[in-house]
Write a protein that holds these residues in place. Structure first.
Motif, PDB file in Angstrom:
ATOM      1  N   LEU A  78      39.260   8.715  19.526  1.00  0.00           N
ATOM      2  CA  LEU A  78      38.232   9.706  19.852  1.00  0.00           C
ATOM      3  C   LEU A  78      38.373  10.036  21.177  1.00  0.00           C
ATOM      4  CD1 LEU A  78      35.249   7.539  18.669  1.00  0.00           C
ATOM      5  CD2 LEU A  78      35.984   9.484  17.703  1.00  0.00           C
ATOM      6  N   ARG A  79      38.972   9.335  22.100  1.00  0.00           N
ATOM      7  CA  ARG A  79      39.242   9.674  23.583  1.00  0.00           C
ATOM      8  C   ARG A  79      40.180  10.951  23.378  1.00  0.00           C
ATOM      9  NH1 ARG A  79      42.635   6.970  28.300  1.00  0.00           N
ATOM     10  NH2 ARG A  79      42.594   8.808  29.883  1.00  0.00           N
ATOM     11  N   HIS A  93      32.114  18.528  20.862  1.00  0.00           N
ATOM     12  CA  HIS A  93      32.750  17.770  19.872  1.00  0.00           C
ATOM     13  C   HIS A  93      31.804  17.180  18.945  1.00  0.00           C
ATOM     14  CE1 HIS A  93      36.248  15.886  17.379  1.00  0.00           C
ATOM     15  NE2 HIS A  93      37.027  16.765  18.035  1.00  0.00           N
ATOM     16  N   PRO A  94      32.361  17.168  17.534  1.00  0.00           N
ATOM     17  CA  PRO A  94      31.025  16.543  16.607  1.00  0.00           C
ATOM     18  C   PRO A  94      31.321  14.833  16.789  1.00  0.00           C
ATOM     19  CG  PRO A  94      33.268  17.561  15.652  1.00  0.00           C
ATOM     20  CD  PRO A  94      33.121  18.241  16.816  1.00  0.00           C
ATOM     21  N   ASP A  95      32.698  14.442  17.297  1.00  0.00           N
ATOM     22  CA  ASP A  95      32.755  12.986  17.598  1.00  0.00           C
ATOM     23  C   ASP A  95      32.255  12.515  18.769  1.00  0.00           C
ATOM     24  OD1 ASP A  95      34.165  12.694  15.076  1.00  0.00           O
ATOM     25  OD2 ASP A  95      35.885  13.107  16.003  1.00  0.00           O
ATOM     26  N   LEU A  96      31.507  13.404  19.796  1.00  0.00           N
ATOM     27  CA  LEU A  96      31.069  13.169  21.046  1.00  0.00           C
ATOM     28  C   LEU A  96      30.243  12.032  21.179  1.00  0.00           C
ATOM     29  CD1 LEU A  96      31.012  13.734  24.143  1.00  0.00           C
ATOM     30  CD2 LEU A  96      29.252  15.265  23.813  1.00  0.00           C
ATOM     31  N   ALA A  97      29.181  12.009  20.141  1.00  0.00           N
ATOM     32  CA  ALA A  97      28.105  10.989  19.986  1.00  0.00           C
ATOM     33  C   ALA A  97      28.706   9.601  19.791  1.00  0.00           C
ATOM     34  CB  ALA A  97      27.018  11.340  19.097  1.00  0.00           C
ATOM     35  N   GLU A  98      29.606   9.524  18.914  1.00  0.00           N
ATOM     36  CA  GLU A  98      30.299   8.068  18.528  1.00  0.00           C
ATOM     37  C   GLU A  98      30.813   7.710  20.068  1.00  0.00           C
ATOM     38  OE1 GLU A  98      33.537   6.038  15.527  1.00  0.00           O
ATOM     39  OE2 GLU A  98      33.202   8.103  15.474  1.00  0.00           O
ATOM     40  N   TYR A  99      31.732   8.656  20.387  1.00  0.00           N
ATOM     41  CA  TYR A  99      32.497   8.315  21.714  1.00  0.00           C
ATOM     42  C   TYR A  99      31.695   7.633  23.013  1.00  0.00           C
ATOM     43  CZ  TYR A  99      35.926   8.866  25.491  1.00  0.00           C
ATOM     44  OH  TYR A  99      36.720   8.711  26.639  1.00  0.00           O
ATOM     45  N   ARG A 105      27.216   1.120  25.034  1.00  0.00           N
ATOM     46  CA  ARG A 105      27.037  -0.101  24.612  1.00  0.00           C
ATOM     47  C   ARG A 105      27.848  -1.097  25.827  1.00  0.00           C
ATOM     48  NH1 ARG A 105      27.950  -0.951  18.171  1.00  0.00           N
ATOM     49  NH2 ARG A 105      26.149   0.596  17.505  1.00  0.00           N
ATOM     50  N   VAL A 106      28.774  -0.841  26.246  1.00  0.00           N
ATOM     51  CA  VAL A 106      29.533  -1.391  27.152  1.00  0.00           C
ATOM     52  C   VAL A 106      28.471  -1.439  28.468  1.00  0.00           C
ATOM     53  CG1 VAL A 106      31.472  -1.639  28.793  1.00  0.00           C
ATOM     54  CG2 VAL A 106      31.714  -1.078  26.201  1.00  0.00           C
ATOM     55  N   TYR A 107      27.996  -0.346  28.989  1.00  0.00           N
ATOM     56  CA  TYR A 107      27.337  -0.289  30.073  1.00  0.00           C
ATOM     57  C   TYR A 107      26.017  -1.248  30.237  1.00  0.00           C
ATOM     58  CZ  TYR A 107      29.905   3.915  31.290  1.00  0.00           C
ATOM     59  OH  TYR A 107      30.851   4.880  31.382  1.00  0.00           O
ATOM     60  N   LEU A 132      29.978  11.814  29.261  1.00  0.00           N
ATOM     61  CA  LEU A 132      28.853  10.919  29.350  1.00  0.00           C
ATOM     62  C   LEU A 132      27.559  11.925  29.558  1.00  0.00           C
ATOM     63  CD1 LEU A 132      30.202   8.094  31.313  1.00  0.00           C
ATOM     64  CD2 LEU A 132      29.850   8.124  29.121  1.00  0.00           C
ATOM     65  N   SER A 133      27.637  12.991  30.281  1.00  0.00           N
ATOM     66  CA  SER A 133      26.380  13.494  30.748  1.00  0.00           C
ATOM     67  C   SER A 133      25.781  14.395  29.375  1.00  0.00           C
ATOM     68  CB  SER A 133      26.624  14.790  31.695  1.00  0.00           C
ATOM     69  OG  SER A 133      27.095  14.090  32.989  1.00  0.00           O
ATOM     70  N   ALA A 134      26.827  15.108  28.657  1.00  0.00           N
ATOM     71  CA  ALA A 134      26.550  15.584  27.393  1.00  0.00           C
ATOM     72  C   ALA A 134      26.052  14.754  26.357  1.00  0.00           C
ATOM     73  CB  ALA A 134      27.692  16.579  26.982  1.00  0.00           C
ATOM     74  N   GLY A 135      26.457  13.383  26.385  1.00  0.00           N
ATOM     75  CA  GLY A 135      26.257  12.602  25.069  1.00  0.00           C
ATOM     76  C   GLY A 135      24.945  11.651  25.671  1.00  0.00           C
ATOM     77  N   GLY A 136      24.156  12.138  26.614  1.00  0.00           N
ATOM     78  CA  GLY A 136      22.837  11.613  27.009  1.00  0.00           C
ATOM     79  C   GLY A 136      22.648  10.368  27.836  1.00  0.00           C
TER      80      GLY A 136
END
Length: 292
Positions: A78-79, A93-99, A105-107, A132-136
């Motif tokens: 994904l990266r 990117h459509p895979d952004l949310a999963e990435y 989850r780690v944080y 991270l910013s775009a993914g919420g």
């Protein structure tokens, strides 16, 4: 909290110092956790191999039910598709949310395990901060800047990785200059996305650690008790950092001093190349030109 900047700019040092503040949990460069921690089982900052570190084992259990190899390989794939400097700021990117969810989850798990209120990711890469910013996730970004001539001098040195003894990556003056400019410009651009960005100069941190750290902690809403700092000496405890500069392994009394070896160690031609290619940003960040 996300520490951004080009490598060899002092992000690991700043993370170690922030990690001594009450409630702050330093994680190292989480962007490399998947390859260097999960897959390669390199040592945590505490000295234990990643897979045997109690902290990271508990984080993995809470976040994913463990650290399966398939998870790390998936995040790395994904990266490669999502987390690229050239895609800034078009990170839809459509895979952004999963990435981004993997990092989130780690944080969250790390904060729970450590019982902290803030986690610090010193991954540096502006592209990850954008993701991270775009993914919420909305990180608070600390933009760490260092004189590009000092950075270029550091990148040309031969330094062994304490994890395996292999030499760390080396770059020439031109490549360092281009990456220094790209990363710092990208981090500057983050503020236009309504991301809170605070800039810290490496030189200011070393010139007056207490004043610089107090001001930064105050702005970030952190505890400002600096009992670990005595003048230019910091007392550092073990840190569970997944990856980063070799000084992540430092424990005990650490002397903080300004490293200006570039003045005598960076050849004049390379100094001129760096100064010429980075001149606009050097001026913006308060660094003097080629004659300095």
């Amino acid at each position: 909290m996300f520490l951004g900047g080009l490598g060899r700019s002092g992000t690991t040092l700043l993370e170690r110092l922030l990690g001594e503040l009450p409630g702050v949990v330093p994680l190292g460069e989480v962007v490399h956790l998947w390859a260097r921690g999960v897959l390669a089982d390199e040592p945590c900052g505490c000295g234990e191999p990643f897979g045997r570190c109690p902290f990271w084992r508990e984080v993995g259990e809470r976040a994913f039910g463990g650290w399966p190899r398939e998870l790390a390989e998936r995040v790395l794939a994904l990266r490669h598709r999502v987390d690229r400097t050239r895609r800034i700021p078009a990170v839809g990117h459509p895979d952004l949310a999963e990435y981004v969810a993997a990092y989130d989850r780690v944080y969250s798990a790390a904060m729970d395990v450590a019982g902290g209120t803030v986690v610090v990711d010193s991954s540096k890469h502006a592209s990850l901060a954008f993701c991270l910013s775009a993914g919420g996730v909305a990180p608070r970004v600390v933009h760490v800047v260092r004189d590009p001539r000092a950075v270029a001098h550091s990148w040309r040195r031969t330094v062994a990785r304490p994890e395996d003894g292999r030499p760390m990556t080396r770059w020439g003056a031109m490549r360092t200059s281009l990456h220094w400019s790209a990363q710092n410009l990208a981090l500057d651009l983050l503020s236009r996305w309504n991301v809170q960005v605070t800039r810290v100069r490496y030189e200011d941190l070393l010139a007056d650690p207490r004043t610089t750290l107090t001001a930064l902690a105050t702005e970030l809403g952190l505890d400002t008790r600096l009992g670990f700092l005595d003048g230019a000496t910091a007392s550092l405890g073990p840190a569970h950092t997944a990856s980063g500069n070799p000084m992540r392994f430092a424990v005990g009394q650490v002397r903080l001093f300004h490293d200006d070896a570039w003045r005598g160690g960076l050849p004049a031609v390379q100094r001129a190349v760096v100064s010429g290619l980075t001149a606009p940003l050097m001026t913006k960040y308060g660094y003097r030109g080629a004659a300095a």
